[in-house]
Motif scaffolding. Structure first.
Motif, PDB file in Angstrom:
ATOM      1  N   PHE A   2     -75.331  29.881 -29.122  1.00  6.62           N
ATOM      2  CA  PHE A   2     -73.885  29.678 -29.000  1.00  6.62           C
ATOM      3  C   PHE A   2     -73.193  30.594 -29.994  1.00  6.62           C
ATOM      4  CE2 PHE A   2     -69.832  27.789 -30.160  1.00  6.62           C
ATOM      5  CZ  PHE A   2     -69.268  27.607 -28.915  1.00  6.62           C
ATOM      6  N   ASN A   3     -72.360  31.474 -29.479  1.00  7.93           N
ATOM      7  CA  ASN A   3     -71.618  32.411 -30.337  1.00  7.93           C
ATOM      8  C   ASN A   3     -72.565  33.157 -31.285  1.00  7.93           C
ATOM      9  OD1 ASN A   3     -68.924  32.601 -29.698  1.00  7.93           O
ATOM     10  ND2 ASN A   3     -68.241  31.911 -31.712  1.00  7.93           N
ATOM     11  N   GLY A   4     -73.727  33.537 -30.771  1.00 10.35           N
ATOM     12  CA  GLY A   4     -74.699  34.268 -31.561  1.00 10.35           C
ATOM     13  C   GLY A   4     -75.576  33.416 -32.466  1.00 10.35           C
ATOM     14  N   ILE A   5     -75.407  32.098 -32.422  1.00 17.33           N
ATOM     15  CA  ILE A   5     -76.186  31.185 -33.267  1.00 17.33           C
ATOM     16  C   ILE A   5     -77.315  30.604 -32.425  1.00 17.33           C
ATOM     17  CG2 ILE A   5     -76.140  29.096 -34.682  1.00 17.33           C
ATOM     18  CD1 ILE A   5     -73.075  29.647 -34.999  1.00 17.33           C
ATOM     19  N   ASN A   6     -78.548  30.856 -32.836  1.00 15.97           N
ATOM     20  CA  ASN A   6     -79.706  30.323 -32.117  1.00 15.97           C
ATOM     21  C   ASN A   6     -79.685  28.796 -32.143  1.00 15.97           C
ATOM     22  OD1 ASN A   6     -80.866  32.771 -31.301  1.00 15.97           O
ATOM     23  ND2 ASN A   6     -81.816  33.037 -33.303  1.00 15.97           N
ATOM     24  N   PRO A   7     -80.340  28.153 -31.168  1.00 11.07           N
ATOM     25  CA  PRO A   7     -80.328  26.687 -31.087  1.00 11.07           C
ATOM     26  C   PRO A   7     -80.730  26.037 -32.407  1.00 11.07           C
ATOM     27  CG  PRO A   7     -81.362  27.612 -29.141  1.00 11.07           C
ATOM     28  CD  PRO A   7     -81.134  28.753 -30.086  1.00 11.07           C
ATOM     29  N   THR A   8     -79.950  25.035 -32.784  1.00 11.96           N
ATOM     30  CA  THR A   8     -80.166  24.338 -34.058  1.00 11.96           C
ATOM     31  C   THR A   8     -80.659  22.914 -33.872  1.00 11.96           C
ATOM     32  OG1 THR A   8     -77.904  23.519 -34.089  1.00 11.96           O
ATOM     33  CG2 THR A   8     -78.303  25.662 -35.159  1.00 11.96           C
ATOM     34  N   GLY A   9     -80.558  22.384 -32.656  1.00 11.52           N
ATOM     35  CA  GLY A   9     -80.919  20.986 -32.427  1.00 11.52           C
ATOM     36  C   GLY A   9     -79.844  20.017 -32.877  1.00 11.52           C
ATOM     37  N   LYS A  10     -78.719  20.533 -33.358  1.00  5.65           N
ATOM     38  CA  LYS A  10     -77.618  19.677 -33.841  1.00  5.65           C
ATOM     39  C   LYS A  10     -76.800  19.143 -32.665  1.00  5.65           C
ATOM     40  CE  LYS A  10     -78.308  20.610 -38.218  1.00  5.65           C
ATOM     41  NZ  LYS A  10     -77.541  20.799 -39.380  1.00  5.65           N
ATOM     42  N   SER A  11     -76.324  17.926 -32.825  1.00  7.95           N
ATOM     43  CA  SER A  11     -75.411  17.332 -31.850  1.00  7.95           C
ATOM     44  C   SER A  11     -73.989  17.746 -32.171  1.00  7.95           C
ATOM     45  CB  SER A  11     -75.520  15.808 -31.882  1.00  7.95           C
ATOM     46  OG  SER A  11     -76.790  15.400 -31.443  1.00  7.95           O
ATOM     47  N   VAL A  12     -73.221  17.953 -31.127  1.00  7.18           N
ATOM     48  CA  VAL A  12     -71.810  18.283 -31.292  1.00  7.18           C
ATOM     49  C   VAL A  12     -70.967  17.314 -30.466  1.00  7.18           C
ATOM     50  CG1 VAL A  12     -72.228  20.734 -31.734  1.00  7.18           C
ATOM     51  CG2 VAL A  12     -71.756  19.983 -29.418  1.00  7.18           C
ATOM     52  N   LYS A  13     -69.768  17.114 -30.952  1.00  4.67           N
ATOM     53  CA  LYS A  13     -68.781  16.313 -30.233  1.00  4.67           C
ATOM     54  C   LYS A  13     -67.427  16.913 -30.552  1.00  4.67           C
ATOM     55  CE  LYS A  13     -67.147  11.643 -29.398  1.00  4.67           C
ATOM     56  NZ  LYS A  13     -67.306  10.220 -29.695  1.00  4.67           N
ATOM     57  N   PHE A  14     -66.698  17.249 -29.517  1.00  5.62           N
ATOM     58  CA  PHE A  14     -65.375  17.829 -29.722  1.00  5.62           C
ATOM     59  C   PHE A  14     -64.478  17.509 -28.534  1.00  5.62           C
ATOM     60  CE2 PHE A  14     -68.173  21.072 -27.978  1.00  5.62           C
ATOM     61  CZ  PHE A  14     -67.451  21.574 -26.897  1.00  5.62           C
ATOM     62  N   SER A  15     -63.196  17.666 -28.739  1.00  4.76           N
ATOM     63  CA  SER A  15     -62.238  17.376 -27.683  1.00  4.76           C
ATOM     64  C   SER A  15     -61.829  18.666 -26.981  1.00  4.76           C
ATOM     65  CB  SER A  15     -61.020  16.657 -28.239  1.00  4.76           C
ATOM     66  OG  SER A  15     -60.399  17.446 -29.221  1.00  4.76           O
ATOM     67  N   LEU A  16     -61.450  18.487 -25.749  1.00  6.42           N
ATOM     68  CA  LEU A  16     -60.962  19.581 -24.912  1.00  6.42           C
ATOM     69  C   LEU A  16     -59.637  19.156 -24.303  1.00  6.42           C
ATOM     70  CD1 LEU A  16     -64.275  19.988 -22.982  1.00  6.42           C
ATOM     71  CD2 LEU A  16     -63.270  21.840 -24.277  1.00  6.42           C
ATOM     72  N   MET A  17     -58.726  20.086 -24.206  1.00  8.79           N
ATOM     73  CA  MET A  17     -57.476  19.833 -23.501  1.00  8.79           C
ATOM     74  C   MET A  17     -57.373  20.870 -22.395  1.00  8.79           C
ATOM     75  SD  MET A  17     -54.858  17.942 -23.110  1.00  8.79           S
ATOM     76  CE  MET A  17     -54.544  17.013 -24.575  1.00  8.79           C
ATOM     77  N   MET A  18     -57.168  20.391 -21.204  1.00  9.52           N
ATOM     78  CA  MET A  18     -57.055  21.256 -20.036  1.00  9.52           C
ATOM     79  C   MET A  18     -55.673  21.105 -19.422  1.00  9.52           C
ATOM     80  SD  MET A  18     -60.125  22.491 -19.723  1.00  9.52           S
ATOM     81  CE  MET A  18     -61.730  22.067 -20.380  1.00  9.52           C
ATOM     82  N   LEU A  19     -55.179  22.206 -18.904  1.00  4.22           N
ATOM     83  CA  LEU A  19     -53.956  22.182 -18.122  1.00  4.22           C
ATOM     84  C   LEU A  19     -54.331  22.634 -16.722  1.00  4.22           C
ATOM     85  CD1 LEU A  19     -50.884  21.878 -17.852  1.00  4.22           C
ATOM     86  CD2 LEU A  19     -50.709  24.298 -18.486  1.00  4.22           C
ATOM     87  N   LEU A  20     -54.076  21.768 -15.757  1.00  2.93           N
ATOM     88  CA  LEU A  20     -54.335  22.099 -14.361  1.00  2.93           C
ATOM     89  C   LEU A  20     -53.014  22.275 -13.637  1.00  2.93           C
ATOM     90  CD1 LEU A  20     -57.099  19.462 -13.481  1.00  2.93           C
ATOM     91  CD2 LEU A  20     -57.413  21.818 -14.279  1.00  2.93           C
ATOM     92  N   LYS A  21     -52.977  23.249 -12.750  1.00  2.00           N
ATOM     93  CA  LYS A  21     -51.818  23.450 -11.876  1.00  2.00           C
ATOM     94  C   LYS A  21     -52.311  23.329 -10.441  1.00  2.00           C
ATOM     95  CE  LYS A  21     -48.916  25.664 -15.025  1.00  2.00           C
ATOM     96  NZ  LYS A  21     -47.656  25.110 -15.275  1.00  2.00           N
ATOM     97  N   PHE A  22     -51.461  22.771  -9.591  1.00  2.00           N
ATOM     98  CA  PHE A  22     -51.824  22.505  -8.208  1.00  2.00           C
ATOM     99  C   PHE A  22     -50.926  23.254  -7.242  1.00  2.00           C
ATOM    100  CE2 PHE A  22     -53.215  19.003 -10.745  1.00  2.00           C
ATOM    101  CZ  PHE A  22     -54.437  18.654 -10.223  1.00  2.00           C
ATOM    102  N   LYS A  23     -51.514  23.617  -6.115  1.00  2.00           N
ATOM    103  CA  LYS A  23     -50.761  24.192  -5.003  1.00  2.00           C
ATOM    104  C   LYS A  23     -51.448  23.724  -3.732  1.00  2.00           C
ATOM    105  CE  LYS A  23     -49.032  28.468  -3.032  1.00  2.00           C
ATOM    106  NZ  LYS A  23     -49.025  29.927  -3.126  1.00  2.00           N
ATOM    107  N   ASP A  24     -50.683  23.241  -2.788  1.00  2.00           N
ATOM    108  CA  ASP A  24     -51.238  22.737  -1.522  1.00  2.00           C
ATOM    109  C   ASP A  24     -52.275  21.640  -1.774  1.00  2.00           C
ATOM    110  OD1 ASP A  24     -49.644  24.664  -0.242  1.00  2.00           O
ATOM    111  OD2 ASP A  24     -51.269  26.149  -0.307  1.00  2.00           O
ATOM    112  N   ASN A  25     -52.032  20.807  -2.765  1.00  2.00           N
ATOM    113  CA  ASN A  25     -52.909  19.691  -3.159  1.00  2.00           C
ATOM    114  C   ASN A  25     -54.309  20.145  -3.566  1.00  2.00           C
ATOM    115  OD1 ASN A  25     -53.024  16.957  -3.800  1.00  2.00           O
ATOM    116  ND2 ASN A  25     -54.139  16.500  -1.927  1.00  2.00           N
ATOM    117  N   LYS A  26     -54.402  21.376  -4.063  1.00  2.00           N
ATOM    118  CA  LYS A  26     -55.653  21.899  -4.599  1.00  2.00           C
ATOM    119  C   LYS A  26     -55.362  22.503  -5.970  1.00  2.00           C
ATOM    120  CE  LYS A  26     -58.056  22.756  -0.321  1.00  2.00           C
ATOM    121  NZ  LYS A  26     -59.010  23.636   0.315  1.00  2.00           N
TER     122      LYS A  26
END
Length: 134
Positions: free
Chosen positions: A91-115
């Motif tokens: 991830f981002n050049g960092i080899n697997p560490t076995g560490k757990s991650v938890k983070f939030s995501l915010m998404m903005l969705l836009k719709f057209k023709d109900n899609k």
């Protein structure tokens, strides 16, 4: 199609299961994904290509939807929590560490023709890096 909130929940469950071909009925033919920056990825294939890079480091990831806020102008804000273990690809050049991650995501969705015609993602990459380096 189901009501908009159910549609969004199903859309993200399909992403969580990495069944990208099942997204086609949810996405407008002009669908575009903007991950964090304003570099567009076009169509479901573009979304898959981008998300594969993001999710490959965390093969056991879960991404439950926590809240959906709809407006009357064909937009929705979607708040999700991402949880996974860094056991896959670098991830981002960092080899697997076995560490757990938890983070939030915010998404903005836009719709057209109900899609969904546009998906924008906002996440703090530095927070993820900090968690996998601890």
């Amino acid at each position: 199609m189901k009501n908009r909130k159910e549609m969004i929940k199903t859309f993200y469950k399909i992403i969580e299961n990495e069944n990208y071909d099942e997204l086609k009925p949810f996405c407008h033919e002009d669908f575009v994904f903007y991950p964090q920056i304003d570099t567009p990825f076009y169509g479901v294939k573009g979304l898959k290509d981008s998300e594969d890079k993001n999710f490959a480091p965390f093969p056991d990831f879960k991404m439950p939807v926590k809240e959906i806020i709809l407006d009357n102008n064909d937009s929705a804000a979607v708040y999700l929590n991402f949880e996974g273990t860094h056991t896959g690809a670098p991830f981002n050049g960092i080899n697997p560490t076995g560490k757990s991650v938890k983070f939030s995501l915010m998404m903005l969705l836009k719709f057209k023709d109900n899609k969904i015609i546009e998906k924008r993602s906002h996440v703090d990459v530095n927070d993820i890096i900090k968690q996998i380096k601890q």
